[in-house]
Write an enzyme that holds these catalytic residues in place. Structure first.
Site, PDB file in Angstrom:
ATOM      1  N   LYS A   1       0.845  -0.878   0.128  1.00 32.42           N
ATOM      2  CA  LYS A   1       0.399   0.033  -0.687  1.00 32.42           C
ATOM      3  C   LYS A   1       1.001   1.234  -0.013  1.00 32.42           C
ATOM      4  CE  LYS A   1      -1.934   2.559   3.082  1.00 32.42           C
ATOM      5  NZ  LYS A   1      -2.559   3.644   2.963  1.00 32.42           N
TER       6      LYS A   1
ATOM      7  N   GLY B   1       7.252   5.340   7.311  1.00 30.32           N
ATOM      8  CA  GLY B   1       6.103   6.461   8.788  1.00 30.32           C
ATOM      9  C   GLY B   1       6.607   6.814   9.265  1.00 30.32           C
TER      10      GLY B   1
ATOM     11  N   THR C   1       2.320   5.507  13.983  1.00 32.80           N
ATOM     12  CA  THR C   1       1.875   4.844  13.243  1.00 32.80           C
ATOM     13  C   THR C   1       1.952   3.571  13.671  1.00 32.80           C
ATOM     14  OG1 THR C   1       1.459   6.805  11.098  1.00 32.80           O
ATOM     15  CG2 THR C   1       0.605   4.314  10.877  1.00 32.80           C
TER      16      THR C   1
ATOM     17  N   GLU D   1       9.355  16.435  15.410  1.00 31.59           N
ATOM     18  CA  GLU D   1       9.799  16.489  13.680  1.00 31.59           C
ATOM     19  C   GLU D   1       8.244  17.333  13.349  1.00 31.59           C
ATOM     20  OE1 GLU D   1       8.217  12.389  11.604  1.00 31.59           O
ATOM     21  OE2 GLU D   1      10.509  13.192  10.695  1.00 31.59           O
TER      22      GLU D   1
END
Ligand code: NAD
Length: 479
Positions: A173, A226, A230, A383
């Site tokens: 994905k 990512g 997550t 970040e």
């Protein structure tokens, strides 16, 4: 343009008729729809992968290699088309997509097509026991690959290429924010003769489609790149199923500049390591520490260079800084500039949105340099992942090392010095998976790539990736 899932070598609409809008960041317009695939689509993709596995995993290494290299050649042959698609989907300058993203995606397939022919396992003779052990490196089966939006095809293929080279079949994905080149890759795979079902590309939101991949009990390994939050969420779901996990997560990388460095080279590279790809690279050196004796000189030269960068439409050949990837991301980055001001940071340049004529609704932001009063403020710890860097002076090696390491992340670090002993001392002690000395983002695909602390677990690259995508099995034979 509507994007479709690529399952079993065919392009398919999602089982449920759920769709998401795809935005062009350079003008803020919707230019297509992408499937928001559910667990039914993942099941379909899984079944295709499962059926393809027995035959693909038994193909000779030369056959697999030949197909991977063919994919690489076709990507190169389609460079312009892929670069245009990447730039339109992501907002990055087309020149960057053409020079970096697409060539690197092609290199990923070529590299792992070659690497698999050199991958070897060990044998151990049990001397005095009349036995020999040998290790098999067997493909895992069906694996999941999930990637982010900043380097869309580059990072997507960085996972897929070693996975299929090692004999696995894949359910992959791309980010829902930048699905286009992953969609186009399906055509290339068919043209290259990749057997149907070896690679299945499923589109949709992380919380729907990504989650369904991670939750699938028979998808045995997940390679994810990512955000850190997550990654933590995925690790929680995967742990009780004992899935193999590779997590490449966020960063807040120090760029440490000593007075004895090659100044011009450092300045040139620091402009790039701060703002390449609109600062949206996990490896960007977003915290710049400068030795006090050259602080004022650096500050003045750096600001002059940054002010000269041209923010503009991604397809304009003169553009240095394109559009940020999405409206929500632009808002997030802008909010950090406000946070910096609240924390007594000084915006030395940039800080404002840019209106590009003819593309007034695009997501453009000036490259921003913030002088921070200390290293503990939020803009120095969290970040931001956009065109925003902080600068501050330091006095001693001990001080800067402590500040460099005092963040939760540990992806990469850059060091500018010509002192060999200092290079060795600092490289040993910097808490990072990658240390660059007198350069930045110089990549050799054989090297281990990944981070420590909240920047992830596991390493990609070279044989590390092939080890991740295989299970070692020891066979012990007594004679
Ligand atoms: P993200 O975590 O939001 O999304 C990454 C991918 O995960 C997307 O495909 C998304 O759809 C999917 N996802 C989201 N929620 C999910 C869930 N619950 N289950 C499964 N999949 C899910 O990250 P992003 O905003 O796309 O990318 C930016 C982040 O990526 C930054 O933190 C950056 O530092 C990091 N990054 C790291 C590296 C590295 O190599 N360490 C490289 C590039 C980007």
């Amino acid at each position: 343009m509507n994007i479709k899932n690529y399952i079993n070598g065919k392009f398919k609409n999602p089982v449920q008729d759920y769709w998401i809008e795809n935005f062009n960041p350079s003008n803020g317009e919707v230019y297509g729809q992408i499937p928001n695939s559910t667990s039914e689509d993942i099941e379909d993709a899984y079944n295709a992968a499962k059926s393809a596995f027995p035959s693909w995993s038994k193909k000779t290494l030369e056959e697999r290699s030949r197909i991977l290299i063919k994919i690489s050649e076709l990507l190169e042959a389609n460079l312009q088309r892929f670069a245009e698609a990447e730039s339109k989907d992501n907002g990055k300058p087309i020149s960057l997509a053409k020079a970096v993203d697409i060539p690197r995606a092609a290199s990923n397939f070529r590299f792992f097509g070659n690497a698999i022919t050199q991958f070897a396992s060990e044998s151990h003779e049990s001397v005095g026991q009349n036995a020999i052990n040998y290790t098999l490196r067997q493909p895992i089966g069906v694996v999941g690959c999930i990637s982010p939006w900043n380097l869309p095809l580059y990072l997507f293929t960085w996972k897929i290429a070693p996975a299929i080279a090692a004999g696995n079949c894949v359910v992959a994905k791309p980010s829902e924010v930048t699905p286009m080149t992953a969609y186009l890759l399906g055509e290339i795979c068919n043209e290259a003769g990749l057997p149907k079902g070896v690679l299945n590309i499923v589109h949709g939101l992380g919380t729907t489609t990504g989650q369904a991949i991670v939750e699938h009990t028979d998808i045995k390994a997940i390679s994810f790149t990512g955000g850190t939050a997550t990654g933590a969420h995925i690790a929680k779901i995967a742990a009780p199923m004992f899935k193999k996990l590779s997590l490449e997560l966020g960063g807040k990388n120090p760029n440490i500049i000593f007075a004895d460095c090659d100044y011009d080279d450092m300045l040139e590279t620091t402009v790039r390591s701060s703002f390449a790809n609109q600062g949206q690279i996990c490896l960007c050196g977003s915290r710049i520490f400068i030795e006090s004796s050259i602080y004022e000189r650096f500050k003045s030269d750096f600001i002059t260079r940054i002010k000269a960068l041209k923010v503009g439409h991604p397809s304009d050949a003169n553009t240095n800084i394109g559009a940020l990837v999405s409206k929500p991301h632009l808002e997030k980055v802008k909010s950090y500039i406000e946070i910096a001001k609240d924390e007594n940071g000084t915006v030395l340049c940039g800080g404002k949105e840019v209106i590009v004529k003819g593309f007034e609704n695009g997501y453009y932001l000036e490259p921003t340099v913030i002088e921070v009063p200390n290293d503990e403020c939020r803009v120095n710890q969290e970040e931001i992942f956009g065109p925003v860097v902080t600068i501050m002076p330091f006095d001693t090696e001990e001080d800067v090392l402590a500040m460099a390491n005092k963040v939760k992340y540990g992806l990469s670090a850059t060091l500018w010095t010509n002192d060999l002993k200092r290079t060795l001392r600092m490289s040993n002690q910097l808490q990072a998976g990658i240390v660059w000395v007198n350069t930045w983002m110089m990549r050799d695909l054989r090297t281990p790539f990944g981070g420590v602390k909240a920047s992830g677990v596991g390493r990609e690259g070279g044989f590390e990736a092939l080890r991740f995508f295989t299970e070692p099995k020891n066979v012990c034979i007594k004679y």
